[in-house]
Scaffold this active site. Structure first.
Site, PDB file in Angstrom:
ATOM      1  N   GLU A  39      29.875  53.666  55.830  1.00  0.00           N
ATOM      2  CA  GLU A  39      30.609  54.557  56.735  1.00  0.00           C
ATOM      3  C   GLU A  39      31.719  53.764  57.408  1.00  0.00           C
ATOM      4  O   GLU A  39      31.515  52.601  57.729  1.00  0.00           O
ATOM      5  CB  GLU A  39      29.659  55.089  57.829  1.00  0.00           C
ATOM      6  CG  GLU A  39      28.512  55.910  57.289  1.00  0.00           C
ATOM      7  CD  GLU A  39      27.341  55.995  58.273  1.00  0.00           C
ATOM      8  OE1 GLU A  39      27.527  55.709  59.471  1.00  0.00           O
ATOM      9  OE2 GLU A  39      26.237  56.330  57.824  1.00  0.00           O
ATOM     10  N   CYS A  82      75.679  40.827  77.919  1.00  0.00           N
ATOM     11  CA  CYS A  82      75.286  40.322  76.604  1.00  0.00           C
ATOM     12  C   CYS A  82      75.126  38.802  76.678  1.00  0.00           C
ATOM     13  O   CYS A  82      76.057  38.108  77.099  1.00  0.00           O
ATOM     14  CB  CYS A  82      76.358  40.688  75.581  1.00  0.00           C
ATOM     15  SG  CYS A  82      76.129  39.894  73.988  1.00  0.00           S
ATOM     16  N   CYS A 115      82.050  39.841  69.959  1.00  0.00           N
ATOM     17  CA  CYS A 115      80.739  39.265  70.266  1.00  0.00           C
ATOM     18  C   CYS A 115      80.224  38.415  69.104  1.00  0.00           C
ATOM     19  O   CYS A 115      80.028  38.914  67.988  1.00  0.00           O
ATOM     20  CB  CYS A 115      79.724  40.364  70.567  1.00  0.00           C
ATOM     21  SG  CYS A 115      78.064  39.706  70.806  1.00  0.00           S
ATOM     22  N   ASP A 143      36.433  52.861  65.819  1.00  0.00           N
ATOM     23  CA  ASP A 143      36.561  52.082  67.043  1.00  0.00           C
ATOM     24  C   ASP A 143      36.599  53.016  68.244  1.00  0.00           C
ATOM     25  O   ASP A 143      37.654  53.370  68.749  1.00  0.00           O
ATOM     26  CB  ASP A 143      37.824  51.221  66.970  1.00  0.00           C
ATOM     27  CG  ASP A 143      37.700  49.985  67.841  1.00  0.00           C
ATOM     28  OD1 ASP A 143      36.612  49.777  68.412  1.00  0.00           O
ATOM     29  OD2 ASP A 143      38.687  49.247  67.952  1.00  0.00           O
ATOM     30  N   LYS A 157      33.679  52.166  60.281  1.00  0.00           N
ATOM     31  CA  LYS A 157      33.249  51.819  61.636  1.00  0.00           C
ATOM     32  C   LYS A 157      34.372  52.247  62.572  1.00  0.00           C
ATOM     33  O   LYS A 157      35.402  51.579  62.681  1.00  0.00           O
ATOM     34  CB  LYS A 157      32.971  50.323  61.754  1.00  0.00           C
ATOM     35  CG  LYS A 157      32.368  49.930  63.088  1.00  0.00           C
ATOM     36  CD  LYS A 157      31.847  48.506  63.059  1.00  0.00           C
ATOM     37  CE  LYS A 157      31.086  48.165  64.317  1.00  0.00           C
ATOM     38  NZ  LYS A 157      31.924  48.199  65.529  1.00  0.00           N
ATOM     39  N   TYR A 164      26.644  60.069  63.124  1.00  0.00           N
ATOM     40  CA  TYR A 164      26.205  59.177  62.063  1.00  0.00           C
ATOM     41  C   TYR A 164      24.720  58.835  62.092  1.00  0.00           C
ATOM     42  O   TYR A 164      24.259  58.044  61.285  1.00  0.00           O
ATOM     43  CB  TYR A 164      27.045  57.902  61.997  1.00  0.00           C
ATOM     44  CG  TYR A 164      27.185  57.119  63.289  1.00  0.00           C
ATOM     45  CD1 TYR A 164      26.092  56.524  63.914  1.00  0.00           C
ATOM     46  CD2 TYR A 164      28.449  56.958  63.867  1.00  0.00           C
ATOM     47  CE1 TYR A 164      26.234  55.800  65.082  1.00  0.00           C
ATOM     48  CE2 TYR A 164      28.602  56.232  65.045  1.00  0.00           C
ATOM     49  CZ  TYR A 164      27.489  55.654  65.646  1.00  0.00           C
ATOM     50  OH  TYR A 164      27.633  54.953  66.804  1.00  0.00           O
ATOM     51  N   CYS A 194      75.722  45.907  73.342  1.00  0.00           N
ATOM     52  CA  CYS A 194      76.907  45.122  73.666  1.00  0.00           C
ATOM     53  C   CYS A 194      78.081  45.856  73.030  1.00  0.00           C
ATOM     54  O   CYS A 194      78.122  46.051  71.820  1.00  0.00           O
ATOM     55  CB  CYS A 194      76.772  43.722  73.085  1.00  0.00           C
ATOM     56  SG  CYS A 194      78.338  42.842  73.079  1.00  0.00           S
ATOM     57  N   LYS A 213      33.316  43.451  59.337  1.00  0.00           N
ATOM     58  CA  LYS A 213      34.463  43.569  60.229  1.00  0.00           C
ATOM     59  C   LYS A 213      35.766  43.312  59.486  1.00  0.00           C
ATOM     60  O   LYS A 213      35.880  42.361  58.717  1.00  0.00           O
ATOM     61  CB  LYS A 213      34.327  42.553  61.389  1.00  0.00           C
ATOM     62  CG  LYS A 213      33.141  42.811  62.302  1.00  0.00           C
ATOM     63  CD  LYS A 213      33.280  44.112  63.074  1.00  0.00           C
ATOM     64  CE  LYS A 213      34.164  43.962  64.269  1.00  0.00           C
ATOM     65  NZ  LYS A 213      33.455  43.724  65.520  1.00  0.00           N
ATOM     66  N   CYS A 233      78.072  37.110  74.496  1.00  0.00           N
ATOM     67  CA  CYS A 233      79.508  37.163  74.795  1.00  0.00           C
ATOM     68  C   CYS A 233      79.807  37.524  76.244  1.00  0.00           C
ATOM     69  O   CYS A 233      80.966  37.533  76.648  1.00  0.00           O
ATOM     70  CB  CYS A 233      80.213  38.141  73.860  1.00  0.00           C
ATOM     71  SG  CYS A 233      79.836  39.873  74.195  1.00  0.00           S
TER      72      CYS A 233
HETATM   73  S1  IVH Z   1      25.287  52.630  63.485  1.00  0.00           S
HETATM   74  C1  IVH Z   1      22.133  50.716  63.713  1.00  0.00           C
HETATM   75  N1  IVH Z   1      27.428  53.682  62.392  1.00  0.00           N
HETATM   76  O1  IVH Z   1      29.468  50.254  66.209  1.00  0.00           O
HETATM   77  C2  IVH Z   1      22.670  51.555  64.750  1.00  0.00           C
HETATM   78  N2  IVH Z   1      27.672  52.448  64.407  1.00  0.00           N
HETATM   79  O2  IVH Z   1      28.325  47.507  66.762  1.00  0.00           O
HETATM   80  C3  IVH Z   1      24.014  51.100  65.200  1.00  0.00           C
HETATM   81  N3  IVH Z   1      29.966  52.377  65.257  1.00  0.00           N
HETATM   82  O3  IVH Z   1      27.525  50.853  69.051  1.00  0.00           O
HETATM   83  C4  IVH Z   1      25.042  52.122  65.134  1.00  0.00           C
HETATM   84  N4  IVH Z   1      30.876  53.587  63.641  1.00  0.00           N
HETATM   85  O4  IVH Z   1      29.624  52.281  68.669  1.00  0.00           O
HETATM   86  C5  IVH Z   1      26.938  52.953  63.408  1.00  0.00           C
HETATM   87  N5  IVH Z   1      29.238  54.674  61.320  1.00  0.00           N
HETATM   88  C6  IVH Z   1      28.737  53.953  62.336  1.00  0.00           C
HETATM   89  C7  IVH Z   1      29.557  53.472  63.377  1.00  0.00           C
HETATM   90  C8  IVH Z   1      28.977  52.707  64.392  1.00  0.00           C
HETATM   91  C9  IVH Z   1      31.095  52.924  64.773  1.00  0.00           C
HETATM   92  C10 IVH Z   1      29.872  51.563  66.483  1.00  0.00           C
HETATM   93  C11 IVH Z   1      28.884  52.080  67.496  1.00  0.00           C
HETATM   94  C12 IVH Z   1      27.909  50.979  67.720  1.00  0.00           C
HETATM   95  C13 IVH Z   1      28.657  49.787  67.260  1.00  0.00           C
HETATM   96  C14 IVH Z   1      27.720  48.733  66.763  1.00  0.00           C
END
Ligand code: IVH
Length: 689
Positions: free
Chosen positions: A114, A415, A439, A118, A116, A230, A433, A321, A418
């Site tokens: 999935e 500027c 210039c 932010d 991740k 999720y 300018c 990451k 010049c």
């Molecule tokens: S699973 C195992 N799934 O990442 C349970 N986390 O560093 C942990 N996050 O606190 C969460 N997308 O805020 C999971 N598809 C995803 C995620 C996800 C973002 C974030 C979430 C969690 C942090 C863990």
């Protein structure tokens, strides 16, 4: 309508919930905003007449609660875990190794990947299908009750959708996921904050976090937050299949009416998992929201239980990451660069910092307003962001790290090259300018452009040489390049007779370049190689082009009013005419064989965007709608106003509307301004400025 108020209300709620679901969860709006508003108004009016019929799960009650003085604590029935990190393939291999070792030879794990997101992890509790409580992660064991704020998020259902097979809804269920803000919504929010004289937010994550922490739910409601589910934490009163896996969890969440990230994927083989993650790493910019990695989860829930957790990190999942795109470093000073057309651009000089594998020392500060609106001071610690291939930019100051020694930046009035008083063009953020003729900084940039590959292509002359000859007063305009002699290199280190001869030969040969290249070399705004070819082919000589009216120029296929005006403005100027005369005297080619060149431009099918249709929506950062349309036409593309399956690309800027939504539904390619320019440039050496 004859139905009794209770069933009218029930019917309206059902319709509104369905439209919310279509819009926020499926990204598939079926009705327009006005029709949606009419349904809401009707429901509000009915509820006002029959207050006894108002229930907390009514769509009118998303923003119901009064501002809170504090958030009460909520212990989590099951801890909200965090994730261990992997930064490279070795880390991933080590994780896979451990998983397979712990599971033993008998069990072959499969995986779910999935994105991740932010944002911020939250947990949502539903009883008998109704949203009753929502909380933050907190320390993992105890979170805070932010139910009133979460209710305002339209992609969080207040009532669950009944399962299609008529099986009962769980008596209690806990759904976990991420609250986030889309990048376009984030940009719009920052524009709004700046317009209101408030400090913009550093990134979408902070924006989501700050929005959820508002004491007044009305404030949260004004923030465009969204939710992806999720995980399921806890369910009662429903028989979930014993062999249910993470992939099924996602499908179940979807069936209950939650948005689930569409880029989640199931894999049998770990190699495919790694390949999929790597693909997303390079494509992260194509998403509407920020992702900082990919989460890899063992699919089978029984295997998850066997693997268990260490401290707060489950052994059955890992976050891969992606390279960081933000770093914090000190802004040591601000310098001003003067461009070819005189625009004064501030640049940040930074204490060197590593960002996504490179050392960053400079970053863009855009313009004077940008510095002022964000209150960026010299000496501040600043957040620096580097997305994709673009130049790093300063996002804003880390106010908490100020010690009082920071200096408010005074944008220079003159500027730096010049000394002319900088001017501001009405309606533009840039200071310029105005001293185009003299210039030295502008002149250096113009010489650099004149000799560049797509223009006169003079090998051996570049920024260094341009600076040298401009500072010595040898070059006062681009035509002076043709007056250079061996004597001008005298005393300059590193220039032997042979090297000097090569440069002089390159200059001599450049006199034979075609007229269209000369037009590019003159640096007329919006005239890249494609427009230059059309102009050269149609007019045949610089003299007839200089006599042309804007109407005559606009008559050329693919050239519109913005380009035409720019051409006429530049060619009418006295200094331009002087340079052209000097170039003519030096023997530079000023004519083009009309037929051959015209034939080339009329063969539009060979142009890079030939056969492609474009739709423009929203406000682009630098190009006006007209200028963008003209550029597309110049390169052979067609611009239309409505998005259909036949549309090749949708070019979306800030505050893009329904056209963008439609494009997303149809799965069309969506470009921003930078993508568009890249698309045009990738098939030639045209530089359009
Ligand atoms: S699973 C195992 N799934 O990442 C349970 N986390 O560093 C942990 N996050 O606190 C969460 N997308 O805020 C999971 N598809 C995803 C995620 C996800 C973002 C974030 C979430 C969690 C942090 C863990």
């Amino acid at each position: 309508m004859t139905a009794d108020p209770a069933s009218q209300i029930a019917h309206l709620r059902q319709q509104i919930n369905e439209q919310n679901y279509q819009y926020y969860v499926l990204d598939n709006p079926l009705i327009d905003d006005a029709a949606y508003d009419r349904l809401m108004t009707e429901l509000r009016e009915l509820e006002a007449r029959f207050p006894a019929l108002v229930t907390p799960d009514s769509p009118t009650q998303r923003v119901g609660a009064a501002p809170a003085s504090h958030f009460s604590k909520v212990p989590h029935r099951q801890p909200m875990l965090s994730l261990g990190n992997a930064f490279n393939h070795e880390d991933l291999a080590a994780w896979y190794e451990r998983v397979t070792r712990l599971l033993g030879d008998e069990q072959h794990p499969s995986f779910v990947v999935e994105p991740k997101i932010d944002g911020l992890a939250v947990t949502l509790i539903y009883e008998a299908g109704r949203f009753v409580l929502g909380a933050t992660r907190g320390d993992g064991a105890v979170g805070e009750d932010i139910s009133a704020n979460l209710r305002t998020i339209k992609s969080i259902p207040l009532t669950l959708r009944p399962p299609a097979d008529d099986s009962p809804l769980p008596t209690r269920i806990e759904v976990r996921g991420e609250v986030y803000m889309r990048t376009d919504d984030f940009d719009a929010l920052n524009r709004r904050l700046v317009a209101a004289g408030e400090r913009p937010v550093a990134n979408p994550r902070n924006a989501a976090a700050g929005s959820l922490r508002q004491k007044d739910p009305q404030m949260t409601a004004e923030r465009p937050l969204r939710f992806f589910a999720y995980a399921l934490a806890d369910s009662e009163g429903v028989a979930l299949p014993a062999d249910m896996g993470q992939w099924d969890v996602l499908q179940y969440c979807k069936a209950l009416g939650f948005a689930v990230n569409p880029h989640s994927a199931f894999f049998e083989q770990f190699d495919a998992v790694v390949a999929y993650c790597d693909r997303w790493m390079t494509r992260r910019d194509t998403l509407d929201y920020e992702v900082d990695g990919a989460v890899i989860k063992v699919h089978n829930l029984e295997q998850q239980r066997q693997l268990g957790t260490v401290a707060r990190d489950p052994r059955w999942a890992i976050a891969y990451k992606f390279p960081a795109r933000e770093a914090i470093t000190q802004l040591t000073s601000i310098s001003i660069n003067i461009g070819r057309t005189g625009v004064a651009t501030p640049a940040a000089e930074l204490a060197p910092v590593e960002l996504g594998g490179v050392i960053v020392r400079n970053a863009s500060l855009h313009n004077a307003d940008y510095i002022r609106d964000r209150d960026i001071r010299v000496g501040d610690y600043v957040t620096v962001k580097r997305a994709g291939d673009v130049i790093p930019q300063v996002v804003g100051p880390v106010v908490g790290r100020r010690d009082g020694s920071e200096q408010v930046y005074q944008f220079p009035a003159t500027c730096p090259a010049c000394g002319s008083t900088l001017e501001r063009i009405e309606g533009e953020a840039a200071w310029r300018c105005p001293n185009f003729g003299i210039c030295p900084a502008q002149l250096v940039r113009r010489v650099e452009h004149f000799v560049s590959r797509g223009a006169m292509d003079i090998v051996g002359i570049g920024e260094r040489q341009a600076e040298l000859f401009v500072s010595r007063g040898i070059i006062r305009d681009v035509a002076d390049l043709y007056r250079l002699t061996a004597a001008d290199f005298e005393g300059v280190e590193g220039y032997g007779a042979k090297r000097i001869q090569n440069i002089l030969t390159a200059i001599e040969q450049s006199k034979q370049r075609s007229l269209d290249r000369l037009l590019v070399a003159l640096g007329i705004r919006y005239v890249g190689s494609v427009a230059a070819q059309s102009l050269a082919g149609t007019f045949g000589s610089i003299d007839s082009l200089m006599q042309a009216t804007p109407d005559e120029i606009e008559a050329i296929d693919g050239i519109g009013p913005v380009v035409a005006k720019s051409v006429v403005d530049v060619l009418q100027r006295v200094d331009t005419r002087q340079v052209i005369e000097k170039l003519r005297t030096a023997g530079v080619t000023m004519t083009a064989p009309v037929t051959a060149a015209a034939a080339r431009t009329s063969a539009t099918s060979t142009l890079p965007l030939a056969g492609q249709t474009f739709v423009l929506t929203g406000t682009l950062p630098t190009l006006s709608r007209e200028a963008a349309a003209e550029l597309i036409q110049q390169y052979g593309g067609k611009v239309t106003t409505s998005v259909t399956r036949k549309t090749s690309y949708v070019v979306a800027g800030a505050q893009a509307g329904r056209k963008l939504t439609t494009a997303q539904q149809l799965g069309l390619a969506i470009l921003d301004e930078a993508d568009l320019l890249q698309l045009m440039q990738s098939s030639g050496e045209n530089r359009v400025e």
